[in-house]
Every structure is written in structure tokens, then in C-alpha cells.
Design a protein around this motif. Structure first.
Motif, PDB file in Angstrom:
ATOM      1  N   UNK A 111       1.104  -1.323   0.223  1.00 56.19           N
ATOM      2  CA  UNK A 111       0.074  -0.281   0.013  1.00 56.19           C
ATOM      3  C   UNK A 111       0.905   1.308  -0.306  1.00 56.19           C
ATOM      4  N   UNK A 112       2.210   1.354  -0.376  1.00 51.24           N
ATOM      5  CA  UNK A 112       2.423   2.454  -0.447  1.00 51.24           C
ATOM      6  C   UNK A 112       3.754   2.422  -1.650  1.00 51.24           C
ATOM      7  N   UNK A 113       3.986   3.422  -2.418  1.00 48.83           N
ATOM      8  CA  UNK A 113       4.353   3.379  -3.742  1.00 48.83           C
ATOM      9  C   UNK A 113       5.472   2.266  -3.993  1.00 48.83           C
ATOM     10  N   UNK A 114       5.046   2.138  -5.381  1.00 52.83           N
ATOM     11  CA  UNK A 114       5.739   0.037  -5.513  1.00 52.83           C
ATOM     12  C   UNK A 114       5.806   0.495  -6.953  1.00 52.83           C
ATOM     13  N   UNK A 115       6.713   0.063  -7.214  1.00 51.07           N
ATOM     14  CA  UNK A 115       7.136   0.289  -9.239  1.00 51.07           C
ATOM     15  C   UNK A 115       8.033  -1.228  -9.680  1.00 51.07           C
ATOM     16  N   UNK A 116       7.132  -1.667 -10.865  1.00 49.29           N
ATOM     17  CA  UNK A 116       7.235  -3.727 -10.987  1.00 49.29           C
ATOM     18  C   UNK A 116       7.496  -3.321 -12.348  1.00 49.29           C
ATOM     19  N   UNK A 117       7.922  -3.997 -13.324  1.00 51.13           N
ATOM     20  CA  UNK A 117       7.536  -4.181 -14.310  1.00 51.13           C
ATOM     21  C   UNK A 117       8.366  -5.369 -15.255  1.00 51.13           C
ATOM     22  N   UNK A 118       7.867  -5.625 -16.078  1.00 51.98           N
ATOM     23  CA  UNK A 118       8.515  -6.717 -16.232  1.00 51.98           C
ATOM     24  C   UNK A 118       8.012  -7.886 -15.837  1.00 51.98           C
ATOM     25  N   UNK A 119       8.686  -8.912 -15.973  1.00 51.91           N
ATOM     26  CA  UNK A 119       8.574 -10.542 -14.858  1.00 51.91           C
ATOM     27  C   UNK A 119       8.811 -10.373 -13.810  1.00 51.91           C
ATOM     28  N   UNK A 120       8.489  -8.547 -12.930  1.00 52.64           N
ATOM     29  CA  UNK A 120       8.911  -7.882 -12.007  1.00 52.64           C
ATOM     30  C   UNK A 120       7.563  -8.720 -11.143  1.00 52.64           C
ATOM     31  N   UNK A 121       6.316  -8.774 -11.423  1.00 48.77           N
ATOM     32  CA  UNK A 121       5.115  -8.950 -11.907  1.00 48.77           C
ATOM     33  C   UNK A 121       5.324 -10.530 -10.562  1.00 48.77           C
ATOM     34  N   UNK A 122       5.786 -11.526 -10.786  1.00 51.56           N
ATOM     35  CA  UNK A 122       5.867 -12.827 -10.622  1.00 51.56           C
ATOM     36  C   UNK A 122       6.074 -12.514  -9.185  1.00 51.56           C
ATOM     37  N   UNK A 123       6.650 -11.430  -8.110  1.00 46.87           N
ATOM     38  CA  UNK A 123       7.066 -10.957  -7.093  1.00 46.87           C
ATOM     39  C   UNK A 123       6.282 -10.582  -6.690  1.00 46.87           C
ATOM     40  N   UNK A 124       5.609  -9.712  -7.396  1.00 39.31           N
ATOM     41  CA  UNK A 124       3.752  -9.398  -6.522  1.00 39.31           C
ATOM     42  C   UNK A 124       2.712 -10.499  -6.167  1.00 39.31           C
ATOM     43  N   UNK A 125       2.969 -11.585  -7.477  1.00 39.91           N
ATOM     44  CA  UNK A 125       2.061 -12.641  -7.523  1.00 39.91           C
ATOM     45  C   UNK A 125       2.670 -13.700  -6.338  1.00 39.91           C
ATOM     46  N   UNK A 126       3.088 -13.758  -5.588  1.00 36.75           N
ATOM     47  CA  UNK A 126       4.042 -14.836  -5.098  1.00 36.75           C
ATOM     48  C   UNK A 126       3.658 -14.153  -3.628  1.00 36.75           C
TER      49      UNK A 126
END
Length: 192
Positions: A111-126
């Protein structure tokens, strides 16, 4: 901008070269202190990078990149010291998501500023932080985003999407849009 505004960046071996180098340099140029960390490594250690390119094949090609020097110790990180988190892509997220401390760090920025790109979404999903949120990623990560309850944003490779304080993009060609949207989320006031 002042040097006391700190951002955290998660890295690992074979992180995408442009996706670590460009945001690190751009945000540093603007006066942010960007601490780049990797599990099991300290400030001064290096991670290897990979250059992913779009050359007409059905997926990206991969070539050796540069060695990136880490700027902080992973074991010393206190997430309360940071305004936001940056998660670059490449191959690093596929193994970083297996590290419980990495997932704790990602959850701390849900719930804070978070920038994710490309395969970085794998970390958010996990980490379980994208349910109900609009998220872009490299197209091959779409199933992971959707299985984690995220709403996959199918956008041009040069675009980015913001959902609350989460800014995401499909790949490094989106750097101008992705970084501009992240700066807005950070509350940066830049005039030229």
C-alpha cells in the motif's frame, strides 16, 4: 528532491540490464537515494544482468549484460526507512520469489509507492499483493497475474498503468511512461 528520500530496489542475478540500470540512474539523478539489494549479498557485491531484446522472435532474446554493483546490504534492510520499492524484471524474479524475506519486503510495500516492470510481477503474485489490482507485466506473466487475482493490463510495450500506488509496465521500452507515473505516485514535483 533531497538525498534523504530513500527508495529500495530488489535485484538478483540475471535481472534485466535496462530495468535495473535506467531506473537506478534516473532516480539517483533526481536526488533519490536508491538502495539496491540482493539476498545473500552486501553493498559492493555484484549481480549479473541480462539484456532482453525484441528481435522478431516469438519471445525476447537474451544476452549477457553488465555487472551491477549493489549499494546496500540485504540483511540490514528496514522497510520503514523507504518511501517506495522498485522491482525490475528479467530472470531474477523467478528465483527471488522463493525467498521468504523478499516476499515480506514486497508485502511491506503493498500500500505504498511500488514500481514493477516485466517479470517483476512474479514477485507481486508470489507475495499475494495484486488481488483485484490492475497490473501490467511481460505477456508471458499474464497467467501468474491472473492466477494471483490481478487484472492483467494488456497494454503496448511502451505504456504503463497506475492502480493506486502500484505502477507497472510490460518491459523496458516503457521506461519513460513507467518512471513518469512512478514519480507522480512518489509525489515528485518536477518542472522543466
Amino acid at each position: 528532491m533531497t538525498d534523504d528520500v530513500k527508495l529500495l530496489m530488489l535485484a538478483g542475478d540475471y535481472v534485466e540490464d535496462y530495468e535495473i540500470m535506467v531506473p537506478y540512474q534516473a532516480l539517483s539523478m533526481l536526488g533519490y537515494t536508491v538502495d539496491v539489494v540482493c539476498p545473500g549479498k552486501k553493498a559492493g557485491d555484484k549481480v549479473l544482468t541480462a539484456i532482453h531484446d525484441f528481435e522478431g522472435a516469438q519471445t525476447y532474446s537474451e544476452k549477457p549484460g553488465h555487472a551491477f554493483t549493489l549499494t546496500a546490504d540485504f540483511d540490514a534492510i528496514d522497510t520503514d526507512d523507504y518511501l517506495g520499492l522498485i522491482v525490475p524484471g528479467g530472470r531474477a524474479p523467478e528465483y527471488l520469489r522463493l525467498n521468504p524475506r523478499v516476499l515480506e519486503i514486497v508485502r511491506a510495500f503493498a500500500d505504498r509507492p511500488l514500481a514493477v516492470i516485466c517479470h517483476g510481477a512474479q514477485l507481486l503474485a508470489a507475495a499475494g499483493v495484486i488481488k483485484g489490482r490492475k497490473v501490467s507485466a511481460y505477456p508471458a506473466c499474464r497467467p501468474e497475474v491472473e492466477l494471483a487475482g490481478g487484472i492483467y493490463a494488456d497494454i503496448a510495450v511502451t505504456d504503463a498503468v497506475t492502480d493506486g500506488e502500484l505502477v507497472s509496465a510490460p518491459a523496458w521500452p516503457a521506461h519513460p511512461a513507467w518512471l513518469a507515473q512512478f514519480l507522480k505516485v512518489l509525489g515528485a514535483n518536477i518542472s522543466i
